[in-house]
Design a protein around this motif. Structure first.
Motif, short mmCIF file in Angstrom:
data_model
loop_
_atom_site.label_atom_id
_atom_site.label_comp_id
_atom_site.label_asym_id
_atom_site.label_seq_id
_atom_site.Cartn_x
_atom_site.Cartn_y
_atom_site.Cartn_z
N ASP A 83 -3.47 5.79 7.01
CA ASP A 83 -3.16 4.41 7.40
C ASP A 83 -4.45 3.69 7.77
O ASP A 83 -4.87 3.64 8.92
CB ASP A 83 -2.16 4.42 8.59
N GLU A 138 2.80 6.74 -2.54
CA GLU A 138 4.14 7.13 -2.97
C GLU A 138 4.92 5.98 -3.62
O GLU A 138 6.05 6.17 -4.06
CB GLU A 138 4.94 7.68 -1.77
N THR A 164 0.85 -1.20 0.00
CA THR A 164 0.00 0.00 0.00
C THR A 164 0.88 1.25 0.00
O THR A 164 2.01 1.21 0.49
CB THR A 164 -0.93 0.07 1.23
N ASN A 207 8.13 0.26 6.34
CA ASN A 207 9.59 0.34 6.22
C ASN A 207 10.18 -1.03 5.91
O ASN A 207 9.83 -2.03 6.56
CB ASN A 207 10.20 0.92 7.51
N SER A 214 0.46 2.49 10.40
CA SER A 214 0.95 3.43 11.41
C SER A 214 -0.15 4.39 11.83
O SER A 214 -1.33 4.10 11.66
CB SER A 214 2.16 4.21 10.87
N ILE A 272 8.91 6.51 -4.11
CA ILE A 272 9.99 5.52 -3.96
C ILE A 272 9.54 4.21 -4.60
O ILE A 272 8.35 3.98 -4.81
CB ILE A 272 10.38 5.24 -2.48
N GLY A 295 0.56 1.37 5.76
CA GLY A 295 -0.81 1.68 6.16
C GLY A 295 -1.21 1.19 7.53
O GLY A 295 -2.40 1.13 7.84
N PRO A 330 4.44 -3.14 8.83
CA PRO A 330 4.80 -1.75 8.60
C PRO A 330 5.50 -1.58 7.24
O PRO A 330 6.08 -2.53 6.71
CB PRO A 330 5.80 -1.44 9.73
N ASN A 338 8.87 0.18 -4.97
CA ASN A 338 8.31 -0.87 -4.13
C ASN A 338 9.35 -1.96 -3.88
O ASN A 338 9.60 -2.79 -4.73
CB ASN A 338 7.09 -1.47 -4.83
N SER A 339 9.95 -1.93 -2.72
CA SER A 339 10.87 -3.03 -2.41
C SER A 339 10.16 -4.13 -1.61
O SER A 339 10.41 -5.32 -1.81
CB SER A 339 12.09 -2.53 -1.64
N ASN A 340 9.25 -3.73 -0.74
CA ASN A 340 8.61 -4.72 0.14
C ASN A 340 7.90 -5.82 -0.61
O ASN A 340 8.02 -7.00 -0.26
CB ASN A 340 7.55 -4.06 1.03
N GLY A 341 7.11 -5.42 -1.62
CA GLY A 341 6.29 -6.40 -2.33
C GLY A 341 7.16 -7.51 -2.87
O GLY A 341 6.86 -8.70 -2.71
P1 AMP Z 1 3.82 3.28 6.21
O1 AMP Z 1 3.94 2.05 7.08
O2 AMP Z 1 2.81 3.15 5.14
O3 AMP Z 1 3.64 4.49 7.06
O4 AMP Z 1 5.23 3.44 5.52
C1 AMP Z 1 6.39 3.64 6.27
C2 AMP Z 1 7.56 3.97 5.37
O5 AMP Z 1 7.84 2.85 4.54
C3 AMP Z 1 7.31 5.12 4.44
O6 AMP Z 1 8.50 5.89 4.33
C4 AMP Z 1 7.00 4.45 3.12
O7 AMP Z 1 7.28 5.25 2.01
C5 AMP Z 1 7.86 3.22 3.17
N1 AMP Z 1 7.24 2.15 2.39
C6 AMP Z 1 5.95 1.80 2.44
N2 AMP Z 1 5.70 0.79 1.59
C7 AMP Z 1 6.85 0.50 0.98
C8 AMP Z 1 7.24 -0.44 -0.02
N3 AMP Z 1 6.33 -1.27 -0.54
N4 AMP Z 1 8.52 -0.46 -0.42
C9 AMP Z 1 9.41 0.37 0.13
N5 AMP Z 1 9.13 1.27 1.07
C10 AMP Z 1 7.86 1.36 1.49
#
Ligand code: AMP
Ligand code: MG
Length: 390
Positions: free
Chosen positions: A249, A178, A175, A291, A244, A191, A242, A289, A193-196
């Protein structure tokens, strides 16, 4: 805020063990045994030669011996080795009756075409029947993740169609307004998408099947529809971002609105405090989360144990105790911390440079993380830490 141990227990308690299926051995790599494997034969099934050479009676070692037959691997000896005789034998061939050792070719010298003598004495060179595996031996246990070594054992004992656990389908949703996919060059506020993609890889490494749903915008409706669909289609659903305290979120609220039973939404861990978990029927839903280090660590310590539980994997203990190469300190001690570390060539550990949970690159050079318990603020050089290797 829930303690990590309690949160993990909640997760484990809500896992239902998956169904099983029979598959062919050649597709068993990475799957998990749902049955014990027992040997249908002795291994080796006969006393066999470990060398190319001559099977003799050891007491004849200093004599010139008559060669009475040649036995290749796969053949059966016809003649008994009597005093004064030798059988030429190849590696893997059955030992003829009467022989009690094999002298290797390198120590053997033909005197004539039919006689042999030896320049050295070597004992044994016989692999005894059943010295590896006995008929009826338990060779692999239920819960074993099958790798190449286990495939060899299964092939040996004729386990051609093992019963394994079915792999859970694990949905992954990223989610964030950005977030863009890696092939897109981010603009100033975006930025990649690294997490996915990290999570897809972690799911594969955990022997489950990933289903990647892409990126969902930070809108209630879009996220609601994506979570609803993911729960319907998958056994486990993982979201990142999403969870936090920000205005956008929505994940925990949507989970509740969808009838998900929320079991926790704050855990006393670092990184990954906002980790959220709930169930709907026997479906598991994790909100991790955003990050990247948080999502990596939380997958390892929360999601992977759930997948393992569902697949019946009995995980070998992964944590080891190692001394710190340098002193460690932190400002707050109210959460259990997982800090990236490197192994040194002196079998000590040293914290990797780490600027916090957004520091994705700190993991690339790390070998694992040190686990720092609640209440521990400082550790001295040489003190033992609990280390979990990747
Ligand atoms: P959030 O938990 O949505 O508040 O995101 C926390 C931080 O993680 C923010 O700086 C986001 O831009 C970063 N972030 C969220 N999703 C991803 C993702 N899929 N890949 C890399 N960074 C992410
Ligand atoms: Mg976000």
């Amino acid at each position: 805020m829930m303690l990590f141990e309690e949160a993990l227990q909640q997760v484990i308690d809500n896992c239902t063990k998956g169904a099983t299926e029979k598959i062919v051995l050649y597709q068993a790599l990475g799957r998990v045994l749902a049955e014990d494997v027992v040997s249908d034969m002795d291994m080796p099934p006969f006393d066999k030669s470990a060398m190319d050479g001559f099977a003799i009676r050891e007491s004849d070692i200093h004599k010139e011996l008559e060669i009475i037959e040649t036995v290749a691997a796969g053949q059966t000896p016809k003649l008994e080795v009597k005093p004064g005789t030798a059988t030429r034998i190849m590696t893997g061939a059955p030992i003829p009756k009467g022989a009690d050792c094999v002298i290797e070719v390198e120590l053997s010298e033909l005197v004539t075409e039919h006689t042999v003598k030896f320049s050295g004495h070597s004992k044994g060179n016989i692999v005894a029947k059943a010295s590896d595996i006995n008929l009826g031996d338990l060779v692999l246990s239920k819960g074993q993740i099958i790798d190449a070594r286990h495939i060899a054992v299964m092939a040996t004992v004729g386990c051609t169609h093992p019963t394994v656990f079915k792999q859970p389908l694990v949905g992954i949703i990223s989610t964030g307004d950005e977030i863009v996919e890696p092939e897109i060059k981010p603009n100033l506020s975006q930025i990649r998408n690294s997490n996915g993609h990290q999570l897809v890889a972690q799911v594969v490494q955990s022997n489950a099947i990933p289903k990647y749903y892409g990126i969902v915008k930070d809108s209630y409706q879009a996220t609601y529809a994506a979570i609803e669909n993911g729960i319907n289609e998958c056994d486990v659903l993982i979201l990142t971002g999403g969870v936090s305290m920000g205005d956008f979120d929505f994940v925990p609220k949507i989970m509740v609105d969808l009838g998900v039973k929320l079991l926790f939404d704050r855990v006393a861990v670092q990184p990954g405090k906002p980790t959220t978990f709930g169930t709907k029927g026997n479906k598991l839903i994790f909100g991790l989360p955003g990050n990247p280090v948080s999502s990596f660590v939380q997958f390892e310590i929360m999601v992977k144990p759930a997948i393992y539980q569902m697949m019946g994997i009995i995980e070998k203990k992964k944590n080891i105790s190692l001394p710190l190469a340098e002193a460690y300190s932190r400002k707050k001690d109210d959460r259990k911390a997982f800090i990236p570390i490197k192994l040194t060539d002196k079998s000590t550990v040293i914290p990797t440079e780490y600027h916090g949970s957004a520091h994705i690159n700190s993991l690339t050079e790390s070998h694992g993380f040190a686990i720092i318990e609640i209440g521990v603020k400082e550790l001295k050089e040489g003190e033992l830490v609990n280390v979990r290797l990747f």
